[in-house]
Design a protein around this motif. Structure first.
Motif, PDB file in Angstrom:
ATOM      1  N   TYR A 198      70.793  42.123  50.238  1.00 31.86           N
ATOM      2  CA  TYR A 198      70.153  41.846  51.526  1.00 31.86           C
ATOM      3  C   TYR A 198      69.790  40.370  51.618  1.00 31.86           C
ATOM      4  O   TYR A 198      69.136  39.815  50.736  1.00 31.86           O
ATOM      5  CB  TYR A 198      68.893  42.704  51.712  1.00 31.86           C
ATOM      6  CG  TYR A 198      68.297  42.551  53.095  1.00 31.86           C
ATOM      7  CD1 TYR A 198      68.989  42.980  54.212  1.00 31.86           C
ATOM      8  CD2 TYR A 198      67.049  41.951  53.273  1.00 31.86           C
ATOM      9  CE1 TYR A 198      68.459  42.827  55.488  1.00 31.86           C
ATOM     10  CE2 TYR A 198      66.510  41.793  54.545  1.00 31.86           C
ATOM     11  CZ  TYR A 198      67.226  42.236  55.646  1.00 31.86           C
ATOM     12  OH  TYR A 198      66.713  42.071  56.905  1.00 31.86           O
ATOM     13  N   VAL A 199      70.238  39.709  52.681  1.00 28.34           N
ATOM     14  CA  VAL A 199      70.023  38.263  52.821  1.00 28.34           C
ATOM     15  C   VAL A 199      69.070  37.925  53.964  1.00 28.34           C
ATOM     16  O   VAL A 199      68.839  36.754  54.241  1.00 28.34           O
ATOM     17  CB  VAL A 199      71.367  37.527  53.028  1.00 28.34           C
ATOM     18  CG1 VAL A 199      72.292  37.731  51.826  1.00 28.34           C
ATOM     19  CG2 VAL A 199      72.046  37.968  54.322  1.00 28.34           C
ATOM     20  N   GLY A 200      68.508  38.941  54.610  1.00 29.45           N
ATOM     21  CA  GLY A 200      67.586  38.699  55.716  1.00 29.45           C
ATOM     22  C   GLY A 200      68.269  38.780  57.057  1.00 29.45           C
ATOM     23  O   GLY A 200      69.493  38.865  57.172  1.00 29.45           O
ATOM     24  N   ASP A 201      67.460  38.800  58.122  1.00 24.52           N
ATOM     25  CA  ASP A 201      68.008  38.796  59.479  1.00 24.52           C
ATOM     26  C   ASP A 201      68.752  40.090  59.815  1.00 24.52           C
ATOM     27  O   ASP A 201      69.532  40.129  60.766  1.00 24.52           O
ATOM     28  CB  ASP A 201      68.987  37.634  59.648  1.00 24.52           C
ATOM     29  CG  ASP A 201      68.537  36.613  60.673  1.00 24.52           C
ATOM     30  OD1 ASP A 201      67.428  36.757  61.199  1.00 24.52           O
ATOM     31  OD2 ASP A 201      69.303  35.665  60.935  1.00 24.52           O
ATOM     32  N   CYS A 220      79.029  45.425  56.896  1.00 28.21           N
ATOM     33  CA  CYS A 220      77.572  45.356  57.001  1.00 28.21           C
ATOM     34  C   CYS A 220      77.051  46.467  57.905  1.00 28.21           C
ATOM     35  O   CYS A 220      76.026  47.090  57.612  1.00 28.21           O
ATOM     36  CB  CYS A 220      77.158  43.982  57.555  1.00 28.21           C
ATOM     37  SG  CYS A 220      75.373  43.759  57.701  1.00 28.21           S
ATOM     38  N   GLY A 221      77.759  46.739  58.996  1.00 23.71           N
ATOM     39  CA  GLY A 221      77.318  47.764  59.934  1.00 23.71           C
ATOM     40  C   GLY A 221      77.810  49.151  59.603  1.00 23.71           C
ATOM     41  O   GLY A 221      77.035  50.102  59.498  1.00 23.71           O
ATOM     42  N   TRP A 222      79.136  49.286  59.408  1.00 17.94           N
ATOM     43  CA  TRP A 222      79.700  50.633  59.266  1.00 17.94           C
ATOM     44  C   TRP A 222      79.552  51.206  57.857  1.00 17.94           C
ATOM     45  O   TRP A 222      79.912  52.351  57.610  1.00 17.94           O
ATOM     46  CB  TRP A 222      81.135  50.691  59.744  1.00 17.94           C
ATOM     47  CG  TRP A 222      82.189  49.948  58.969  1.00 17.94           C
ATOM     48  CD1 TRP A 222      82.332  49.852  57.612  1.00 17.94           C
ATOM     49  CD2 TRP A 222      83.293  49.215  59.520  1.00 17.94           C
ATOM     50  NE1 TRP A 222      83.450  49.111  57.280  1.00 17.94           N
ATOM     51  CE2 TRP A 222      84.068  48.709  58.437  1.00 17.94           C
ATOM     52  CE3 TRP A 222      83.724  48.943  60.819  1.00 17.94           C
ATOM     53  CZ2 TRP A 222      85.222  47.951  58.623  1.00 17.94           C
ATOM     54  CZ3 TRP A 222      84.878  48.192  60.992  1.00 17.94           C
ATOM     55  CH2 TRP A 222      85.601  47.696  59.913  1.00 17.94           C
ATOM     56  N   ALA A 223      78.986  50.441  56.919  1.00 22.81           N
ATOM     57  CA  ALA A 223      78.739  50.957  55.567  1.00 22.81           C
ATOM     58  C   ALA A 223      77.321  50.652  55.105  1.00 22.81           C
ATOM     59  O   ALA A 223      76.539  51.562  54.825  1.00 22.81           O
ATOM     60  CB  ALA A 223      79.758  50.385  54.581  1.00 22.81           C
ATOM     61  N   GLU A 255      66.947  44.577  63.440  1.00 21.78           N
ATOM     62  CA  GLU A 255      67.231  43.142  63.363  1.00 21.78           C
ATOM     63  C   GLU A 255      68.727  42.877  63.478  1.00 21.78           C
ATOM     64  O   GLU A 255      69.160  41.959  64.187  1.00 21.78           O
ATOM     65  CB  GLU A 255      66.715  42.572  62.035  1.00 21.78           C
ATOM     66  CG  GLU A 255      65.238  42.309  61.971  1.00 21.78           C
ATOM     67  CD  GLU A 255      64.884  41.493  60.733  1.00 21.78           C
ATOM     68  OE1 GLU A 255      64.780  40.252  60.850  1.00 21.78           O
ATOM     69  OE2 GLU A 255      64.735  42.090  59.650  1.00 21.78           O
ATOM     70  N   PHE A 256      69.511  43.675  62.778  1.00 20.29           N
ATOM     71  CA  PHE A 256      70.954  43.513  62.815  1.00 20.29           C
ATOM     72  C   PHE A 256      71.489  43.699  64.233  1.00 20.29           C
ATOM     73  O   PHE A 256      72.379  42.957  64.689  1.00 20.29           O
ATOM     74  CB  PHE A 256      71.610  44.511  61.864  1.00 20.29           C
ATOM     75  CG  PHE A 256      73.101  44.476  61.852  1.00 20.29           C
ATOM     76  CD1 PHE A 256      73.783  43.393  61.303  1.00 20.29           C
ATOM     77  CD2 PHE A 256      73.843  45.524  62.374  1.00 20.29           C
ATOM     78  CE1 PHE A 256      75.173  43.355  61.280  1.00 20.29           C
ATOM     79  CE2 PHE A 256      75.226  45.505  62.355  1.00 20.29           C
ATOM     80  CZ  PHE A 256      75.896  44.408  61.814  1.00 20.29           C
ATOM     81  N   ALA A 383      72.784  32.950  63.459  1.00 25.34           N
ATOM     82  CA  ALA A 383      72.492  34.087  62.593  1.00 25.34           C
ATOM     83  C   ALA A 383      72.327  33.535  61.183  1.00 25.34           C
ATOM     84  O   ALA A 383      73.305  33.188  60.517  1.00 25.34           O
ATOM     85  CB  ALA A 383      73.614  35.111  62.652  1.00 25.34           C
ATOM     86  N   VAL A 384      71.083  33.433  60.733  1.00 25.89           N
ATOM     87  CA  VAL A 384      70.785  32.736  59.484  1.00 25.89           C
ATOM     88  C   VAL A 384      71.392  33.459  58.283  1.00 25.89           C
ATOM     89  O   VAL A 384      71.916  32.824  57.360  1.00 25.89           O
ATOM     90  CB  VAL A 384      69.256  32.582  59.309  1.00 25.89           C
ATOM     91  CG1 VAL A 384      68.931  31.927  57.969  1.00 25.89           C
ATOM     92  CG2 VAL A 384      68.677  31.772  60.460  1.00 25.89           C
ATOM     93  N   GLY A 385      71.318  34.788  58.268  1.00 26.61           N
ATOM     94  CA  GLY A 385      71.803  35.545  57.107  1.00 26.61           C
ATOM     95  C   GLY A 385      73.212  35.165  56.699  1.00 26.61           C
ATOM     96  O   GLY A 385      73.459  34.758  55.559  1.00 26.61           O
TER      97      GLY A 385
END
Length: 628
Positions: A198-201, A220-223, A255-256, A383-385
């Protein structure tokens, strides 16, 4: 190209943008499931589709056909509270028992270390969780033990250290919930690794690759969001940390989803970036998931518009041929397909049907469709992450990702077009060429070979900007860690325009050429060219040399784009002038020919901090500042 599907009539009162309702999603699920029925093996444990096999082999691919369509059937039947008018579950029940039966002529491959059956087992247990009252609970104790014996191969196996750890979390959780022997340590390990990434944001990287590179993509989203949320629901009454973790996952998903809508164009297409893009509209899974757990900044009408828009884009665009999805984007395109994918891999789109778990009276289905945030106003967001600059324009509905953080770098090798380009969009795709030109800045060696971007390192930039540097290499023998070369790039964007400033530190390399490529357009006919502007239908692209460059040109190629046979991109080029050279260009892609042109550019470099700004003829200003 005939899809092989007959869809319900559009409802433009409820869905004024796409015309799609919940009935369209149910119909799309049913018709896909009906379309694969002729490909079931005699005892129903395998679905053998024609096409290029994956690196795991034909049997694994046939298992994948079963597992991924079973997941689709599970979402469809569970969403209708067990109503199954087409008898989908009867087929999968028979196949489940045959595939796990020792000695069966259709027996599935065993689950072993880092083997593809780990992936398919996760889809199977997800299907079993969702359909528990109508399938698993109807099995005898002996039959359940037989299925469990196959699944328990995961308990004894190691897996790839990326999103795969979550497959083992789901498998172990299913076995635990059924009161069967399981590997509890795999649950704890998988959830711990998730925290490491996890990198934030709201963003996760997909593994850490031993610190050699970063993966940011649709996984990141679908898994990495989908599976932990589902796990926390399944484990709610069993695992002591499930409730607390559920709140963490809910907050991160929200957040995502503040960024994720910026990856879908007004045409419905996701931004073409990252691996496994043959999974297409699986990218909307987190959109529906956010609605399911009340973790989204979107209105329900916006969520449905994004999700339905993506599915409709691919259905109408030719992604299905005779009811079966191709290995490609809008049709078959082998170069974009990874070696681990086989003919049934595109059924990962099944994850998008998580939305069917929401009942017909849920607001995501009853609210009137609304334009997505991208369609309402122009935006530029950092998007900082992942260190992306997200740039979108409402008038043409184009979503763009300016990439300063995702490289998929393992070791020396050719640039991966899915990850290392400077920019991606919803309306364009990178060119799959050996030597990249489009959206790529390169130093050309004495033979004309362009440098590779390799490992991307982040730099701090001004507000609403993004920057990074890399050590360019030219072949597999070059080691970026030991290279004296450095290339830094900073970007800013507005109204479809991107200001790019590149700094090249190159000891003893006077006279070598550099090249910066723009967005590639592609179509059935060669892109038009007029006054430096490329065009295909209602899409236009151009590159301007602003500083340090001495010329420009157009690169053309055939059969290198998933968007059409003929492709082209503009580029600008110049020469290195010393140990530290500065170059600035302006890139454009938009739904109309560029109405503004660069009127003035100012560059300032004090040897440690670079800044530049360009004023367009419209009065618009773009500025980039970064330390390097």
């Amino acid at each position: 190209m005939a899809t092989g599907f007959t869809m319900p009539a559009p409802d433009y009162e409820l869905s004024p943008i796409t015309g799609w309702t919940r009935e369209h999603w149910v119909a799309l699920a049913d018709q896909q499931l009906l379309a694969v029925r002729p490909y079931f093996s005699p005892r129903k444990a395998l679905i053998r589709l024609n096409g290029r096999p994956s690196s795991s082999g034909d049997l694994s691919d046939a298992m994948e056909g079963f597992a991924r369509t079973f997941m689709l059937a599970a979402f469809r039947v569970a969403g209708e509270q067990g109503d199954d008018p087409h008898g989908h579950l009867d087929l999968y029940r028979a196949g489940l028992l045959e595939g796990t039966r020792p000695g069966s002529p259709e027996a599935w491959l065993p689950i072993r270390d880092r083997s593809q059956p780990i992936v398919e087992a996760a889809s199977i247990v997800l299907g079993l969780q969702l359909t528990k009252p109508w399938l698993w609970d109807t099995l005898s104790g002996k039959e359940q033990a037989q299925v469990a014996d196959w699944l328990q191969g995961s308990s004894r196996s190691a897996c790839v250290d990326n999103n795969w750890v979550l497959f083992q979390v789901l498998i172990a959780e299913f076995l635990a919930g059924a009161g069967l022997e399981h590997n509890a340590a795999q649950i704890d390990h998988g959830l711990k690794r998730l925290e490491d990434w996890y990198v934030g944001d709201g963003w996760y990287r997909d593994g850490d690759n031993d610190g050699t590179g970063d993966f940011f993509d649709y996984y990141c989203g679908w898994a990495l969001h989908l599976y932990p949320v589902l796990w926390s629901e399944f484990a709610a009454h069993r695992h002591p940390e499930a409730e607390a973790r559920s709140e963490i996952y809910r907050a991160r998903l929200a957040e995502f989803l503040d960024h994720h809508p910026s990856f879908f164009g007004g045409n419905g297409a996701p931004v073409f970036q990252g691996r496994s893009l043959i999974y297409r509209y699986a990218a909307v899974a987190p959109v529906f998931l956010g609605e399911a757990i009340c973790a989204t900044p979107l209105n329900p009408g916006q969520s449905r518009r994004i999700a339905s828009g993506a599915a409709k884009f691919f259905l109408d665009g030719g992604a299905y041929d005779g009811g079966l999805p191709s290995l490609g984007w809008l049709g078959a395109f082998d170069p974009m397909t990874q070696e681990y994918s086989g003919p049934a891999s595109p059924y990962w789109t099944s994850k998008a049907f998580v939305g069917l778990l929401l009942p017909a009276d849920h607001p995501v289905w009853t609210a009137v469709e609304e334009p997505s945030p991208l369609e309402s106003m122009d935006a530029v967001r950092h998007a900082v992450g992942p260190n992306y600059l997200l740039h979108s324009t409402a008038a043409d509905g184009i979503a763009r990702v300016l990439n300063h953080g995702s490289d998929k770098y393992y070791a020396p090798g050719p640039d991966d077009p899915h990850y290392r380009r400077l920019a991606y969009s919803s309306h364009t795709a990178p060119l799959f060429t050996e030597d990249p030109v489009d959206n790529h800045f390169a130093v050309l060696d004495a033979t004309g070979t362009p440098s590779r971007r390799a490992r991307i390192h982040r730099l701090k930039a001004g507000q609403g900007q993004a920057a990074s540097w890399h050590a360019p290499v030219w072949n597999d023998a070059d080691d970026p860690a030991g290279s004296p070369w450095r290339v830094a790039t900073g970007t800013a964007a507005a109204a479809g325009y991107e200001l790019r400033i590149h700094v090249v530190e190159a000891p003893g390399a006077l006279g070598l050429r550099v090249r910066d490529g723009g967005y590639a357009l592609a179509g059935a006919l060669p892109p038009g060219l007029h006054d430096g502007v490329l065009s295909v239908d209602d899409l236009f692209a151009r590159m301007w040399p602003l500083y340090g460059y001495s010329g420009s040109g157009t690169y053309r190629a055939e059969d290198v784009s998933p968007l059409g046979r003929h492709a082209a991109c503009g580029y600008v080029e110049g020469q290195l002038t010393g140990r530290r050279s500065i170059f600035a260009s302006l890139a454009y892609v938009g739904g109309k020919a560029p109405g503004a042109v660069p009127a003035a550019v100012v560059i300032d470099d004090d040897g440690g901090r670079v800044s530049g700004h360009v004023t367009l003829s419209s009065g618009q200003q773009l500025q980039v500042t970064f330390a390097f």
